[in-house]
Enzyme design. Structure first.
Site, PDB file in Angstrom:
ATOM      1  N   LYS A 258       0.844  -1.208   0.000  1.00 51.64           N
ATOM      2  CA  LYS A 258       0.000   0.000   0.000  1.00 51.64           C
ATOM      3  C   LYS A 258       0.877   1.255   0.000  1.00 51.64           C
ATOM      4  CE  LYS A 258      -2.240  -1.067   3.778  1.00 51.64           C
ATOM      5  NZ  LYS A 258      -1.633  -2.395   4.022  1.00 51.64           N
TER       6      LYS A 258
ATOM      7  N   CYS B 155     -12.470   2.486  16.759  1.00 56.74           N
ATOM      8  CA  CYS B 155     -11.186   1.886  16.412  1.00 56.74           C
ATOM      9  C   CYS B 155     -10.221   1.879  17.594  1.00 56.74           C
ATOM     10  CB  CYS B 155     -10.663   2.695  15.218  1.00 56.74           C
ATOM     11  SG  CYS B 155      -8.981   2.541  14.784  1.00 56.74           S
ATOM     12  N   MET B 156     -10.148   2.978  18.340  1.00 53.91           N
ATOM     13  CA  MET B 156      -9.109   3.113  19.352  1.00 53.91           C
ATOM     14  C   MET B 156      -9.611   3.419  20.753  1.00 53.91           C
ATOM     15  SD  MET B 156      -6.689   2.513  17.543  1.00 53.91           S
ATOM     16  CE  MET B 156      -5.900   2.373  19.115  1.00 53.91           C
TER      17      MET B 156
ATOM     18  N   MET C  77      -7.142  -4.219  16.797  1.00 46.07           N
ATOM     19  CA  MET C  77      -8.605  -4.270  16.787  1.00 46.07           C
ATOM     20  C   MET C  77      -9.201  -5.461  17.536  1.00 46.07           C
ATOM     21  SD  MET C  77      -9.585  -1.566  15.545  1.00 46.07           S
ATOM     22  CE  MET C  77      -8.100  -0.656  15.829  1.00 46.07           C
TER      23      MET C  77
ATOM     24  N   GLY D 167      -4.755   1.985  14.040  1.00 46.32           N
ATOM     25  CA  GLY D 167      -5.135   1.644  12.681  1.00 46.32           C
ATOM     26  C   GLY D 167      -5.135   2.803  11.718  1.00 46.32           C
ATOM     27  N   GLN D 168      -5.243   4.044  12.215  1.00 46.85           N
ATOM     28  CA  GLN D 168      -5.365   5.190  11.326  1.00 46.85           C
ATOM     29  C   GLN D 168      -4.127   6.080  11.466  1.00 46.85           C
ATOM     30  OE1 GLN D 168      -9.006   6.957  10.447  1.00 46.85           O
ATOM     31  NE2 GLN D 168     -10.009   4.985  10.368  1.00 46.85           N
TER      32      GLN D 168
END
Lengths: 223, 769, 87
Positions: B85, B174-175, B359, B396-397
């Site tokens: 990616k 998510c967090m 996650m 994750g972000q």
């Protein structure tokens, strides 16, 4: 029409100056047909050959080179598998399983060589210390796109930029992740990129990286 | 043919002639050979646009376009390596359907309007909603993809100027459990360690974290570490067999939700094996008991707050007595021998242990508890805040930490502290130059409750930036129909059309990533600056500037006085004031421009690699450890039991449904699916089944199956023996594909402490179509 | 969209004038050798189509200070087509 072929670039020699030839690397095929001498495709064959019918012969040291008469890869295909020069190439062949990040990739790609299973020269990885191959190399399951793209592929780097006709050409690309020259220039390389003198292992002794002008510099030191 | 290429060909033509001239005319020299060549590629640094690892990339810019990428060899995060990616991240800028003009819905259809006109409409609708239904009827919803300046101006506008706490972000999905885990155990958010823990560790325990696909660059660093040291052990604890499981030394598959019991069993066994670091426990740890049987938040208006009661070590021993390896083996499906092995790894004084999770632990109806429990293990053996000994929560972000957690774009947060605290409100009011009464002392809606409020009509204006809730919300059907209801005004800022822009009233085209200047903050407290390298397409505008434009239209020129040229630097300098001090000092703008990221706390220009350890952390008032986030200067060990999940498979819905990501796609795929190589490698979502289940259902790989939950149904292709392999009785579906919205099926139950939903467990039926 | 490059030989002692005249044509880029480097210029032409190319050649032939024009390099956009022989 493949992008690499889109340019009909030909060299017409003025007078009969056969020695002074400008070679444009990406169109060697057409250049040859146009009657121009192309030094790059004249790979010197040195025994022993890397490919033999019906078996895979990994290439250890010492290094050998030989053009493969049956290799499906050429210069255009080499760049077609990469989004830009230096991008990790996509996997052009079927893979046995999706489950492991390294599903026997190194069997063929650690040293490179003729892989009869795919009737192709398997390129040698320039970074064998990295084992999670599928982190960067992915197969292509469809030709289609989700949405079309306006990405413009940069032309491959110019080659044969030697200062004098007899001097070794400089390296026209970055070396990061490509520290091992044999990955792209060894026996299993596409013909245009294959070295003519694999018996000389110290590539950087004569071929020096050509730093692009205006390199970004960070100024301060890294912590 | 583009101009760059023509320039290059002209250069080649000139060079050919020059070389020829050199042969024909003796002594001729052309100095123009170098000049005739096209403008050289320029490399500029940025953090990767995608995940929270925060890899440094160098972007090759030529002729006003991004044309190449390489890993930044100077970045301590990735040291020159990227994943597939990252190597193609710049292609995400060039999807043909980039939004370039603002769109306004008129009579059900989108029409293009000049962006200034669209911003006028956004401001007037915001005003109208506030006048008619009060401040709490407007809300802003962002994400961890917001740059730090985006989140900062959003917070200043919503909390400081408008005066509502209706500010949330996708990071809640998510967090949030990681945040509440850190706060309850240490009093301060974010990891104590850093990625260098990988180089110093020899034992890596991955809790429900398919790191080989989700954090591949860090996983490769672990694999390199393993090549260098044969003592290294990688243990994969998961509910599904993945690439990580195959690369690990041991793969242990447990039944969903039983990670709570396994962690407690490890603690029980550490005590039974007498592996406790008594000195560390006595000096640096205090033990607490929280509430139990805390619910699942399935009903509107659910509220919960935890309460800590001090407990003794004896009470801990008594509490853990239920969690013998044998008892937990039966519940979890992991053998007692394996549990003892895990305990022996954590307890071995000659081993340095790093636990990683993401996650699997956070998207959990007891996510906060799971975070606490992993800290418990590390605290019992004193393996924390030391090089190579680290409980490490991954994100994750790209800026979940930098923007959402540090700037505090959540309903209860402020850039420093929480809205409930008067001192924190006063500090924010001083820096923001607003009356302190503007800042409301009571949190309003967390994310799930915010979308419920939109559905109910308590919120009538919602502005979504840089995220895609109409793909990511659990129990999606309810929240989509809520957003589509009459009388709801939805503004969506994005770079591509998505299912969220589909239901919008106004779509604002955003400048993406390196088309503007910004900062991200990654998992290891590293803040990274990137300059503007490209012009945004059409009328696209940065999210920061969109917010500023609307703020000024609402009359807040005084709070948003900056010019377009210098606003990012000015915002950074204003924001830094919140974090001044040795516990959270942020690097200067100049440092960030120069370096491949700087870790905070960064007092006196020096990064803090391991917090709470007096050797490395100048904020410590005592040695060798000082957990200064808590008033008693101790880390808190929590008694957290196993509790059942809200929905378990039964006769009607006999399968567990687990959702997640794949290597090739990031989040909802709105960017990665427009990258040719990534889409071609992973063109669509699928339902992974165990081969035994597939055989029983008569389903082969590639055949269609229907998944049905109590909330919705979805037909898609089965994957048997594909990328991953779920345990029998489980099905896994990735969520990146907007063509197969798996969140129609998921349950909107959440952790009562963090309010983070559980996307990993609900009950479904699987049928052959 | 042809791109061609030539060696342009000036009439004796007229190199500077030739350079000036070629430079005044918008399709032309001229590269001169370093001082004292010899009597030759490098000319690169970039024209939008065949017709413009031919028109330009007529104009080039009309330049009196140009003694000889030798084609070195030819490029054209269309697939694989070589530059025509009469050039």
């Amino acid at each position: 029409m493949k992008e690499g072929r889109r340019y009909g670039i030909i060299g017409i020699a003025v007078c009969l100056m056969a020695a002074g030839v400008w070679v444009v690397g990406e169109i060697t095929g057409q250049a040859t047909s146009a009657g121009v001498t192309v030094a790059a495709s004249e790979a010197v064959t040195t025994a022993p050959l890397s490919h033999q019918e019906g078996q895979f012969i990994p290439l250890g040291q010492p290094l050998r080179t030989a053009p493969s008469p049956r290799s499906s890869r050429d210069f255009d295909r080499y760049y077609e598998l990469r989004a830009y020069d230096g991008a990790p190439p996509a996997i052009p062949h079927p893979v046995a399983t999706e489950q492991a990040a390294n599903d026997g990739c190194s069997g063929c790609h650690q040293y490179g060589g003729w892989a009869p299973e795919f009737a192709a020269e398997a390129p040698r990885t320039p970074h064998p210390e990295l084992s999670a191959c599928r982190q960067c190399h992915v197969p292509q399951r469809t030709e289609e796109l989700f949405r079309s793209t306006t990405w413009q592929r940069r032309s491959p780097p110019e080659i044969h930029l030697a200062a004098l006709p007899t001097s070794p050409p400089p390296i026209p690309h970055e070396l990061q992740m490509r520290e091992n020259c044999l990955g792209c220039h060894g026996a299993s390389a596409v013909p245009e990129l294959r070295t003519t003198h694999p018996e000389r292992p110290g590539c950087l002794q004569c071929h020096v990286p050509q730093a692009p002008a205006g390199t970004w510099s960070r100024g301060g030191g890294a912590p | 043919m583009d101009l760059t290429r023509r320039t290059m060909i002209r250069g080649m033509a000139a060079q050919a002639a020059m070389l020829m001239a050199a042969r024909l005319v003796p002594g001729v020299r052309f100095s123009a050979i170098a000049e005739a060549r096209p403008a050289a590629l320029q490399w500029k640094k940025a953090p990767c646009r995608f995940c929270g690892t925060g890899c440094g990339v160098l972007v090759g810019i030529e002729g006003g376009r991004a044309v190449a990428v390489k890993g930044d060899p100077d970045s301590p995060v990735n040291r020159g390596l990227l994943c597939v990616k990252g190597y193609h991240v710049v292609q995400a800028l060039y999807g043909e359907d980039r939004l370039q003009k603002a769109l306004v819905r008129r009579d059900g259809k989108f029409v293009e309007v000049p962006i200034q006109e669209a911003l006028d409409l956004v401001a007037s609708k915001m005003k109208e909603s506030i006048e008619q239904r009060g401040k709490d009827s407007v809300a802003v919803y962002g994400s961890g993809q917001w740059t730090i300046p985006d989140g900062y101006v959003a917070s200043k506008l919503v909390k400081g100027c408008i005066g509502t706490n209706n500010l949330e972000a996708n990071a809640r999905l998510c967090m949030a459990s990681a945040v509440t885990g850190f706060l309850s155990s240490f009093g301060l958010d974010e990891p104590m360690g850093c990625y260098q823990d990988i180089d110093h560790g020899d034992t890596f325990v991955l809790w429900g974290n398919n790191m080989a696909e989700m954090h591949p660059v860090l996983f490769s660093r672990i694999l390199e570490r393993k090549q260098a040291d044969p003592r290294v052990r990688i243990i994969d604890l998961a509910t599904r067999s993945t690439r990580t499981s195959l690369a690990a030394d041991r793969s242990m598959l447990f039944n969903p939700q039983t990670d709570l019991a396994i962690a407690n069993a490890i603690c029980q066994e550490l005590i039974a094996q007498d592996r406790i670091d008594q000195g560390f426990m006595e000096r640096f740890v205090s033990i607490h008991r929280g509430k139990t049987d805390i619910g699942y938040g399935l009903e509107d208006g659910f509220s919960f707050s935890d309460e800590a009661t001090p407990a003794s070590f004896e009470e801990l021993v008594e509490f853990l007595a239920d969690y013998t390896p044998e008892a937990v083996a039966e519940l979890s499906g992991i053998s007692a021998k394996d549990i003892r092995y895990l305990a022996s790894l954590y307890g071995d004084p000659n081993r340095n242990v790093v636990s990683f999770w993401c996650m699997g632990v956070n998207q959990h109806t007891r996510g906060t508890w799971m975070n606490n429990l992993i800290y418990n293990i590390h605290l019992l053996v004193g393996k924390i805040s030391r090089p190579g000994n680290s409980p490490f929560s991954l994100t994750g972000q790209p800026s979940a930490c930098g923007t959402v957690r540090e700037v505090g774009t959540l309903t209860h947060k402020l850039p420093k502290g929480v809205v409930m605290n008067e001192e924190h409100r006063q500090k924010a009011a001083d820096i923001w130059q607003v009356p302190v009464e503007n800042i409301q002392p009571k949190p309003t809606y967390h994310t799930v409750e915010m979308f419920r409020a939109l559905d109910r009509g308590d919120i009538t204006f919602l502005w979504v930036q840089v995220t895609n809730p109409m793909v990511t919300m659990p129990k999606l059907g309810r929240y989509r129909s809520g957003a589509e209801k009459e009388g709801r005004f939805l503004v969506v800022s994005d770079v591509y059309p998505t299912p969220t822009t589909d239901v919008a009233d106004v779509v604002l085209p955003s400048a993406m990533w390196i088309e503007r200047e910004g900062f991200y903050g990654n998992s290891e407290r590293r803040t990274q600056h990137f300059e503007q390298m490209l012009e945004p397409p059409g009328e696209a505008m940065s999210d920061t500037w969109q917010l500023i434009e609307v703020a000024r239209r609402l009359g807040y020129e005084k709070q948003f006085p900056w010019s377009e040229e210098e606003h990012i630097e000015s915002i950074w300098n204003e924001y830094r004031r919140f974090h001044a001090g040795p516990k959270h000092e942020m690097a200067t703008y100049e440092m960030l421009r120069e370096r491949p990221g700087v870790m905070w706390p960064c007092p006196d220009g020096k990064e803090t690699l391991w917090r709470y350890n007096a050797t490395y952390d100048p904020a410590c008032e005592q040695g060798p450890f000082d957990f200064y986030g808590k008033p008693d200067h101790r880390a808190w060990l929590w008694l957290r039991p196993y509790e059942v999940p809200p929905e378990v498979p039964d006769d009607d819905y006999p399968f567990w449904l687990d959702t997640g990501r794949v290597l090739e796609h990031w989040h909802t795929g709105s960017m990665t699916r427009r990258v040719p190589i990534l889409h071609r490698a992973m063109p669509k979502a699928y339902a992974e089944l165990h081969p035994d289940d597939a055989a029983r259902l008569g389903v082969r790989h590639g055949q269609r199956v229907r998944l049905t939950s109590r909330r919705g149904a979805l037909e898609l292709e089965a994957s048997v023996g594909g990328r991953g392999n779920p345990s029998p009785g489980q099905v896994f579906v990735p969520f990146f594909d907007e063509g197969f919205l798996i969140n129609e099926l998921t349950l909107d139950a959440f952790c009562p402490i963090s309010k983070q939903p559980d996307y990993k467990k609900c009950a479904v039926r699987v049928e052959k179509v | 969209m042809p791109i061609l490059s030539y060696l342009a030989y000036p009439a004796a002692g007229r190199q500077a004038e030739l350079k000036h005249q070629l430079n005044s044509l918008p399709e032309c880029t001229v590269h001169a050798p370093e001082a004292g480097g010899g009597e030759v210029l490098v000319l690169v032409t970039d024209t939008p189509d065949e017709k413009a190319e031919k028109d330009l050649r007529v104009r080039l032939e009309g330049i009196e200070d140009l003694q000889c024009l030798a084609l070195v390099f030819g490029h054209r956009e269309t697939d694989g087509a070589a530059v025509e022989g009469e050039l």
